[in-house]
Scaffold this motif. Sequence first.
Motif, PDB file in Angstrom:
ATOM      1  N   LYS A  82       0.842  -1.198   0.000  1.00  0.00           N
ATOM      2  CA  LYS A  82       0.000   0.000   0.000  1.00  0.00           C
ATOM      3  C   LYS A  82       0.880   1.252   0.000  1.00  0.00           C
ATOM      4  CE  LYS A  82      -3.796  -2.243   2.507  1.00  0.00           C
ATOM      5  NZ  LYS A  82      -4.672  -2.176   3.707  1.00  0.00           N
ATOM      6  N   PRO A  83       1.257   1.755  -1.181  1.00  0.00           N
ATOM      7  CA  PRO A  83       2.086   2.970  -1.219  1.00  0.00           C
ATOM      8  C   PRO A  83       1.351   4.157  -0.593  1.00  0.00           C
ATOM      9  CG  PRO A  83       2.034   1.885  -3.363  1.00  0.00           C
ATOM     10  CD  PRO A  83       0.977   1.237  -2.529  1.00  0.00           C
ATOM     11  N   LEU A  84       2.097   4.962   0.151  1.00  0.00           N
ATOM     12  CA  LEU A  84       1.540   6.161   0.770  1.00  0.00           C
ATOM     13  C   LEU A  84       1.808   7.412  -0.053  1.00  0.00           C
ATOM     14  CD1 LEU A  84       2.497   5.401   4.486  1.00  0.00           C
ATOM     15  CD2 LEU A  84       0.319   4.947   3.311  1.00  0.00           C
ATOM     16  N   SER A  85       2.500   7.244  -1.167  1.00  0.00           N
ATOM     17  CA  SER A  85       2.795   8.321  -2.118  1.00  0.00           C
ATOM     18  C   SER A  85       3.170   7.650  -3.437  1.00  0.00           C
ATOM     19  CB  SER A  85       3.948   9.204  -1.606  1.00  0.00           C
ATOM     20  OG  SER A  85       5.126   8.432  -1.447  1.00  0.00           O
ATOM     21  N   PRO A  86       3.267   8.401  -4.537  1.00  0.00           N
ATOM     22  CA  PRO A  86       3.615   7.763  -5.810  1.00  0.00           C
ATOM     23  C   PRO A  86       4.937   7.002  -5.734  1.00  0.00           C
ATOM     24  CG  PRO A  86       2.790   9.974  -6.189  1.00  0.00           C
ATOM     25  CD  PRO A  86       2.949   9.841  -4.702  1.00  0.00           C
ATOM     26  N   LEU A  87       4.986   5.852  -6.377  1.00  0.00           N
ATOM     27  CA  LEU A  87       6.226   5.090  -6.457  1.00  0.00           C
ATOM     28  C   LEU A  87       7.203   5.771  -7.414  1.00  0.00           C
ATOM     29  CD1 LEU A  87       4.625   1.546  -6.685  1.00  0.00           C
ATOM     30  CD2 LEU A  87       6.064   2.363  -4.799  1.00  0.00           C
ATOM     31  N   PRO A  88       8.496   5.481  -7.295  1.00  0.00           N
ATOM     32  CA  PRO A  88       9.461   6.080  -8.220  1.00  0.00           C
ATOM     33  C   PRO A  88       9.171   5.717  -9.667  1.00  0.00           C
ATOM     34  CG  PRO A  88      10.588   5.025  -6.371  1.00  0.00           C
ATOM     35  CD  PRO A  88       9.155   4.615  -6.288  1.00  0.00           C
ATOM     36  N   VAL A  89       9.472   6.644 -10.555  1.00  0.00           N
ATOM     37  CA  VAL A  89       9.345   6.414 -11.997  1.00  0.00           C
ATOM     38  C   VAL A  89      10.402   5.405 -12.437  1.00  0.00           C
ATOM     39  CG1 VAL A  89       9.640   7.542 -14.242  1.00  0.00           C
ATOM     40  CG2 VAL A  89       8.382   8.698 -12.400  1.00  0.00           C
ATOM     41  N   LEU A  90      10.062   4.492 -13.342  1.00  0.00           N
ATOM     42  CA  LEU A  90      11.066   3.626 -13.962  1.00  0.00           C
ATOM     43  C   LEU A  90      11.811   4.447 -15.008  1.00  0.00           C
ATOM     44  CD1 LEU A  90       9.024   0.334 -14.464  1.00  0.00           C
ATOM     45  CD2 LEU A  90      10.918   0.668 -12.887  1.00  0.00           C
ATOM     46  N   SER A  91      13.027   4.847 -14.669  1.00  0.00           N
ATOM     47  CA  SER A  91      13.735   5.833 -15.486  1.00  0.00           C
ATOM     48  C   SER A  91      14.989   5.297 -16.163  1.00  0.00           C
ATOM     49  CB  SER A  91      14.120   7.041 -14.620  1.00  0.00           C
ATOM     50  OG  SER A  91      14.951   6.640 -13.540  1.00  0.00           O
ATOM     51  N   ASP A  92      15.520   4.155 -15.737  1.00  0.00           N
ATOM     52  CA  ASP A  92      16.804   3.697 -16.267  1.00  0.00           C
ATOM     53  C   ASP A  92      16.655   2.889 -17.545  1.00  0.00           C
ATOM     54  OD1 ASP A  92      19.659   3.159 -16.215  1.00  0.00           O
ATOM     55  OD2 ASP A  92      19.130   1.139 -15.580  1.00  0.00           O
ATOM     56  N   GLY A  93      15.564   2.162 -17.708  1.00  0.00           N
ATOM     57  CA  GLY A  93      15.373   1.329 -18.888  1.00  0.00           C
ATOM     58  C   GLY A  93      15.902  -0.073 -18.684  1.00  0.00           C
ATOM     59  N   GLY A  94      15.274  -1.028 -19.380  1.00  0.00           N
ATOM     60  CA  GLY A  94      15.712  -2.413 -19.311  1.00  0.00           C
ATOM     61  C   GLY A  94      15.416  -3.096 -17.993  1.00  0.00           C
ATOM     62  N   THR A  95      14.403  -2.620 -17.275  1.00  0.00           N
ATOM     63  CA  THR A  95      14.059  -3.198 -15.976  1.00  0.00           C
ATOM     64  C   THR A  95      12.854  -4.120 -16.125  1.00  0.00           C
ATOM     65  OG1 THR A  95      14.914  -1.308 -14.746  1.00  0.00           O
ATOM     66  CG2 THR A  95      13.307  -2.695 -13.619  1.00  0.00           C
ATOM     67  N   THR A  96      12.942  -5.293 -15.513  1.00  0.00           N
ATOM     68  CA  THR A  96      11.825  -6.222 -15.437  1.00  0.00           C
ATOM     69  C   THR A  96      11.265  -6.199 -14.027  1.00  0.00           C
ATOM     70  OG1 THR A  96      12.721  -7.679 -17.146  1.00  0.00           O
ATOM     71  CG2 THR A  96      11.129  -8.633 -15.630  1.00  0.00           C
ATOM     72  N   VAL A  97       9.991  -5.852 -13.895  1.00  0.00           N
ATOM     73  CA  VAL A  97       9.301  -5.920 -12.601  1.00  0.00           C
ATOM     74  C   VAL A  97       8.451  -7.180 -12.657  1.00  0.00           C
ATOM     75  CG1 VAL A  97       7.785  -4.726 -10.986  1.00  0.00           C
ATOM     76  CG2 VAL A  97       9.310  -3.403 -12.458  1.00  0.00           C
ATOM     77  N   ASP A  98       8.905  -8.220 -11.980  1.00  0.00           N
ATOM     78  CA  ASP A  98       8.435  -9.575 -12.232  1.00  0.00           C
ATOM     79  C   ASP A  98       7.618 -10.111 -11.060  1.00  0.00           C
ATOM     80  OD1 ASP A  98       8.035 -12.105 -13.151  1.00  0.00           O
ATOM     81  OD2 ASP A  98      10.128 -12.745 -13.031  1.00  0.00           O
ATOM     82  N   GLY A  99       6.294  -9.824 -11.073  1.00  0.00           N
ATOM     83  CA  GLY A  99       5.423 -10.389 -10.058  1.00  0.00           C
ATOM     84  C   GLY A  99       5.259 -11.888 -10.190  1.00  0.00           C
ATOM     85  N   LEU A 100       5.491 -12.440 -11.379  1.00  0.00           N
ATOM     86  CA  LEU A 100       5.369 -13.878 -11.569  1.00  0.00           C
ATOM     87  C   LEU A 100       6.445 -14.651 -10.811  1.00  0.00           C
ATOM     88  CD1 LEU A 100       4.477 -14.020 -15.375  1.00  0.00           C
ATOM     89  CD2 LEU A 100       2.939 -14.280 -13.425  1.00  0.00           C
ATOM     90  N   TYR A 101       7.485 -13.970 -10.377  1.00  0.00           N
ATOM     91  CA  TYR A 101       8.508 -14.628  -9.554  1.00  0.00           C
ATOM     92  C   TYR A 101       7.883 -15.110  -8.246  1.00  0.00           C
ATOM     93  CZ  TYR A 101      13.275 -15.471  -7.847  1.00  0.00           C
ATOM     94  OH  TYR A 101      14.426 -16.061  -7.393  1.00  0.00           O
ATOM     95  N   GLN A 102       7.018 -14.275  -7.650  1.00  0.00           N
ATOM     96  CA  GLN A 102       6.323 -14.686  -6.429  1.00  0.00           C
ATOM     97  C   GLN A 102       5.404 -15.868  -6.710  1.00  0.00           C
ATOM     98  OE1 GLN A 102       6.498 -12.786  -3.183  1.00  0.00           O
ATOM     99  NE2 GLN A 102       5.720 -14.762  -2.496  1.00  0.00           N
ATOM    100  N   THR A 103       4.730 -15.845  -7.853  1.00  0.00           N
ATOM    101  CA  THR A 103       3.856 -16.955  -8.229  1.00  0.00           C
ATOM    102  C   THR A 103       4.636 -18.248  -8.347  1.00  0.00           C
ATOM    103  OG1 THR A 103       2.441 -15.411  -9.446  1.00  0.00           O
ATOM    104  CG2 THR A 103       2.206 -17.745  -9.975  1.00  0.00           C
ATOM    105  N   ALA A 104       5.841 -18.159  -8.908  1.00  0.00           N
ATOM    106  CA  ALA A 104       6.641 -19.360  -9.120  1.00  0.00           C
ATOM    107  C   ALA A 104       7.078 -20.004  -7.807  1.00  0.00           C
ATOM    108  CB  ALA A 104       7.862 -19.016  -9.969  1.00  0.00           C
ATOM    109  N   ILE A 105       7.335 -19.177  -6.782  1.00  0.00           N
ATOM    110  CA  ILE A 105       7.825 -19.747  -5.520  1.00  0.00           C
ATOM    111  C   ILE A 105       6.700 -20.031  -4.529  1.00  0.00           C
ATOM    112  CG2 ILE A 105      10.085 -18.655  -5.789  1.00  0.00           C
ATOM    113  CD1 ILE A 105       9.272 -16.646  -3.663  1.00  0.00           C
ATOM    114  N   ASP A 106       5.547 -19.374  -4.690  1.00  0.00           N
ATOM    115  CA  ASP A 106       4.441 -19.595  -3.753  1.00  0.00           C
ATOM    116  C   ASP A 106       3.139 -19.146  -4.416  1.00  0.00           C
ATOM    117  OD1 ASP A 106       2.786 -19.999  -1.611  1.00  0.00           O
ATOM    118  OD2 ASP A 106       3.940 -18.791  -0.187  1.00  0.00           O
ATOM    119  N   ASP A 107       2.507 -20.064  -5.118  1.00  0.00           N
ATOM    120  CA  ASP A 107       1.286 -19.749  -5.871  1.00  0.00           C
ATOM    121  C   ASP A 107       0.090 -19.796  -4.922  1.00  0.00           C
ATOM    122  OD1 ASP A 107      -0.645 -19.324  -7.728  1.00  0.00           O
ATOM    123  OD2 ASP A 107      -0.223 -21.110  -8.938  1.00  0.00           O
TER     124      ASP A 107
END
Length: 273
Positions: A82-107
């Motif tokens: 639950k963010p209490l303010s805006p999250l940082p902008v993805l500014s560097d490029g080439g970043t993977t934000v991988d929620g499926l990693y959590q699914t893979a270890i604990d579905d």
Amino acid sequence: MKTIQNRDVLQRAAVSMAVCAVWLAAVPAVPSTFPVLNTQDAGENSLRWAIEQANTNAGPDEVTFAIPRTDPGFNGTVWTIKPLSPLPVLSDGGTTVDGLYQTAIDDANPDGPEIFIDGRNAGASASGLTVQSADNTVSGLTISGFDISGIQILSENSDRNRVSGCYLGTDPAGETAIPNRVGVLIGNDADENTIGVMSGSFINKNVISGNSQYGVEIYGARDNSVFFNFIGTDRSGTSGLGNGWCGVWISGGSRNNTVGSGSPCSNVISGNG
């Protein structure tokens, strides 16, 4: 004679160094990994911290999730951030934000993503993830309740990004609306982005539903693709969970954008206002 020999040695060394430089340039960079290990809004191993680390680390990065069930943000099915303010902008490029990693270890959530980014406390004008760089991937997240957008891809540098396997505007079960204003917003010359996948299983489908205005909005952008999504339905694609205005809205001089392209790229777009 000695000068000639030394010159020959130097020339051979220069050639060897050039060959090594070419070989090193051809080897893909290994992504740096920044794990999210808790549901806190800030601090080490939070989502906010991981994005900040990826932004300051040059080259490709992976933001992965491996949060234990003992975390207070786990309700037995999903982990809620639950963010209490805006999250940082993805500014560097080439970043993977991988929620499926959590699914893979604990579905833990049989109905959708395990990670829920709940924006209802993030404040006015907040969006879930804002992308202002190229070649990023966002997958396997529920992002709902934000004042502006679940995901916004907004700058002339925001090209070739991909969003897949996300629920945008619904609860983590994909059954009840928790609206963003817009599910995915692409604009300001952000080109060649893909919302969805060319083909794949249900785990790769986006459910973009329940938002108060648009499911997907594209303005002033070109060559973007919207493939293999449920837009305005629940997670099954068979019951209505409409976006308030339009499923997909394209305006502002946008051109050469593609919405579906026949099986297996087709979307289900239904039940919208």
